[in-house]
Design a protein around this motif. Structure first.
Motif, PDB file in Angstrom:
ATOM      1  N   UNK A 172      25.209  28.650  64.927  1.00 21.64           N
ATOM      2  CA  UNK A 172      23.819  29.076  65.045  1.00 21.64           C
ATOM      3  C   UNK A 172      23.790  30.590  65.165  1.00 21.64           C
ATOM      4  N   UNK A 173      22.833  31.218  64.487  1.00 21.22           N
ATOM      5  CA  UNK A 173      22.685  32.675  64.569  1.00 21.22           C
ATOM      6  C   UNK A 173      21.202  33.033  64.548  1.00 21.22           C
ATOM      7  N   UNK A 174      20.876  34.142  65.215  1.00 25.84           N
ATOM      8  CA  UNK A 174      19.528  34.686  65.158  1.00 25.84           C
ATOM      9  C   UNK A 174      19.606  36.168  64.837  1.00 25.84           C
ATOM     10  N   UNK A 175      18.762  36.603  63.895  1.00 21.28           N
ATOM     11  CA  UNK A 175      18.668  38.006  63.498  1.00 21.28           C
ATOM     12  C   UNK A 175      17.260  38.503  63.804  1.00 21.28           C
ATOM     13  N   UNK A 176      17.175  39.672  64.405  1.00 19.97           N
ATOM     14  CA  UNK A 176      15.882  40.309  64.649  1.00 19.97           C
ATOM     15  C   UNK A 176      15.853  41.596  63.835  1.00 19.97           C
ATOM     16  N   UNK A 177      14.937  41.662  62.883  1.00 16.72           N
ATOM     17  CA  UNK A 177      14.837  42.804  61.969  1.00 16.72           C
ATOM     18  C   UNK A 177      16.175  43.098  61.303  1.00 16.72           C
ATOM     19  N   UNK A 178      16.879  42.025  60.930  1.00 12.94           N
ATOM     20  CA  UNK A 178      18.136  42.147  60.205  1.00 12.94           C
ATOM     21  C   UNK A 178      19.360  42.339  61.064  1.00 12.94           C
ATOM     22  N   UNK A 179      19.205  42.468  62.364  1.00 13.30           N
ATOM     23  CA  UNK A 179      20.338  42.711  63.260  1.00 13.30           C
ATOM     24  C   UNK A 179      20.713  41.417  63.993  1.00 13.30           C
ATOM     25  N   UNK A 180      21.993  41.055  63.928  1.00 11.19           N
ATOM     26  CA  UNK A 180      22.469  39.849  64.594  1.00 11.19           C
ATOM     27  C   UNK A 180      22.337  39.998  66.106  1.00 11.19           C
ATOM     28  N   UNK A 181      21.604  39.071  66.744  1.00  9.58           N
ATOM     29  CA  UNK A 181      21.371  39.143  68.188  1.00  9.58           C
ATOM     30  C   UNK A 181      21.924  37.944  68.941  1.00  9.58           C
ATOM     31  N   UNK A 214      17.511  20.622  70.754  1.00  4.18           N
ATOM     32  CA  UNK A 214      18.717  20.405  71.546  1.00  4.18           C
ATOM     33  C   UNK A 214      19.171  21.607  72.377  1.00  4.18           C
ATOM     34  N   UNK A 215      18.331  22.624  72.507  1.00  2.00           N
ATOM     35  CA  UNK A 215      18.697  23.765  73.339  1.00  2.00           C
ATOM     36  C   UNK A 215      19.229  24.928  72.537  1.00  2.00           C
ATOM     37  N   UNK A 216      19.448  26.048  73.226  1.00  3.68           N
ATOM     38  CA  UNK A 216      19.876  27.277  72.559  1.00  3.68           C
ATOM     39  C   UNK A 216      21.054  27.899  73.300  1.00  3.68           C
ATOM     40  N   UNK A 217      21.965  28.559  72.567  1.00  5.87           N
ATOM     41  CA  UNK A 217      23.070  29.260  73.230  1.00  5.87           C
ATOM     42  C   UNK A 217      22.622  30.602  73.793  1.00  5.87           C
ATOM     43  N   UNK A 218      23.543  31.303  74.414  1.00  3.60           N
ATOM     44  CA  UNK A 218      23.218  32.600  74.990  1.00  3.60           C
ATOM     45  C   UNK A 218      22.875  33.599  73.884  1.00  3.60           C
ATOM     46  N   UNK A 219      22.260  34.698  74.284  1.00  2.21           N
ATOM     47  CA  UNK A 219      21.940  35.753  73.331  1.00  2.21           C
ATOM     48  C   UNK A 219      20.460  35.903  73.073  1.00  2.21           C
ATOM     49  N   UNK A 220      19.626  35.343  73.939  1.00  2.01           N
ATOM     50  CA  UNK A 220      18.177  35.495  73.758  1.00  2.01           C
ATOM     51  C   UNK A 220      17.739  36.867  74.269  1.00  2.01           C
TER      52      UNK A 220
END
Length: 259
Positions: A172-181, A214-220
């Protein structure tokens, strides 16, 4: 197979992915930017897991739970790919949560964990925004934290269960304005999918198109008006969403009041 629900040509259509385009059930093909993406299924009851990744619980300085912490989410919260989520003007801390969403495929009651996957229709991506200003208790999120209109983008696809070899081993990955967060793996869930289906179906009936978030990992981290947020899950795709302010919705609300 990847399936979607979209609005185009004046109506709602079910579609499948074919060679990078959307093929409607009537045979017409369109590109993704020619349609309005809807949630890939019409959600029924949504069961949402709090603190289901030990690293996220640790990030919040909370002990990992000993049994599932589950709350419910209303259908008003769900929006599709490329849609906008409202950030209220009085909120100081709003953050994304990339989550694997499990879609139930048929009525399920008293399901043993060894047969749990037989009841899964497929998987999609959810971004379950939290509005932490309203939080009273991490173990019991209240309605204003998790049930606000437009707060849960979902999609763009539902991927057939048979096409995901191991849902408990997806990145799982999340990007904010193109930056991996944010980056994690479903391997780190405290309560895995078979356990959750067994647990929930032991005291209630699950129905087709019920959803388990099912929940989210750290990095919010916090997001603000204008941010583009992309949540990504291996084998499923990318879900894009934009955070907007009250002004955008105020215009819509005023227009609705005069119709």
């Amino acid at each position: 197979m990847k399936r979607a629900r979209v609005a185009c040509f004046g109506s709602v259509h079910e579609a499948v992915e074919k060679e990078g385009r959307l093929e409607l059930l009537d045979g017409r093909a369109v590109s993704g930017d020619e349609v309005i993406w809807l949630p890939p299924i019409e959600p029924r009851t949504a069961f949402v897991l709090a603190l289901n990744y030990s690293d996220h619980a640790g990030e919040l300085a909370f002990q990992a739970p000993e049994e599932p912490l589950v709350f419910l989410k209303g259908p008003n919260t769900f929006i599709g790919h490329n849609a906008q989520t409202r950030r209220p003007s009085d909120v100081t801390y709003m953050h994304y949560e990339c989550e694997l969403a499990v879609v139930i495929g048929k009525k399920a009651k008293n399901v043993p964990r060894e047969h749990a996957y037989d009841y899964v229709k497929g998987y999609t991506i959810a971004n379950d925004y939290a509005f932490r200003d309203y939080l009273e208790n991490y173990y019991r999120p209240n309605l204003r934290v998790k049930n606000r209109d437009t707060s849960t983008p979902i999609g763009p696809w539902i991927v057939d269960a048979a096409d995901i070899e191991d849902p408990m081993n997806l990145k799982l990955r999340t990007y904010v304005n193109g930056e991996l967060k944010q980056e994690g793996t479903t391997q780190d869930m405290i309560f895995d999918i078979p356990y959750l289906i067994e647990y929930l179906s032991s005291f209630m009936t699950l129905d087709e198109n019920d959803i388990l978030l099912t929940g989210t990992p750290k990095g919010t981290v916090g997001v603000v008006e204008g941010d583009e947020v992309i949540t990504e899950i291996e084998g499923i795709g990318q879900l894009k969403n934009t955070v907007v302010g009250d002004r955008v919705f105020s215009i819509k609300e005023k227009s609705a009041a005069y119709t």
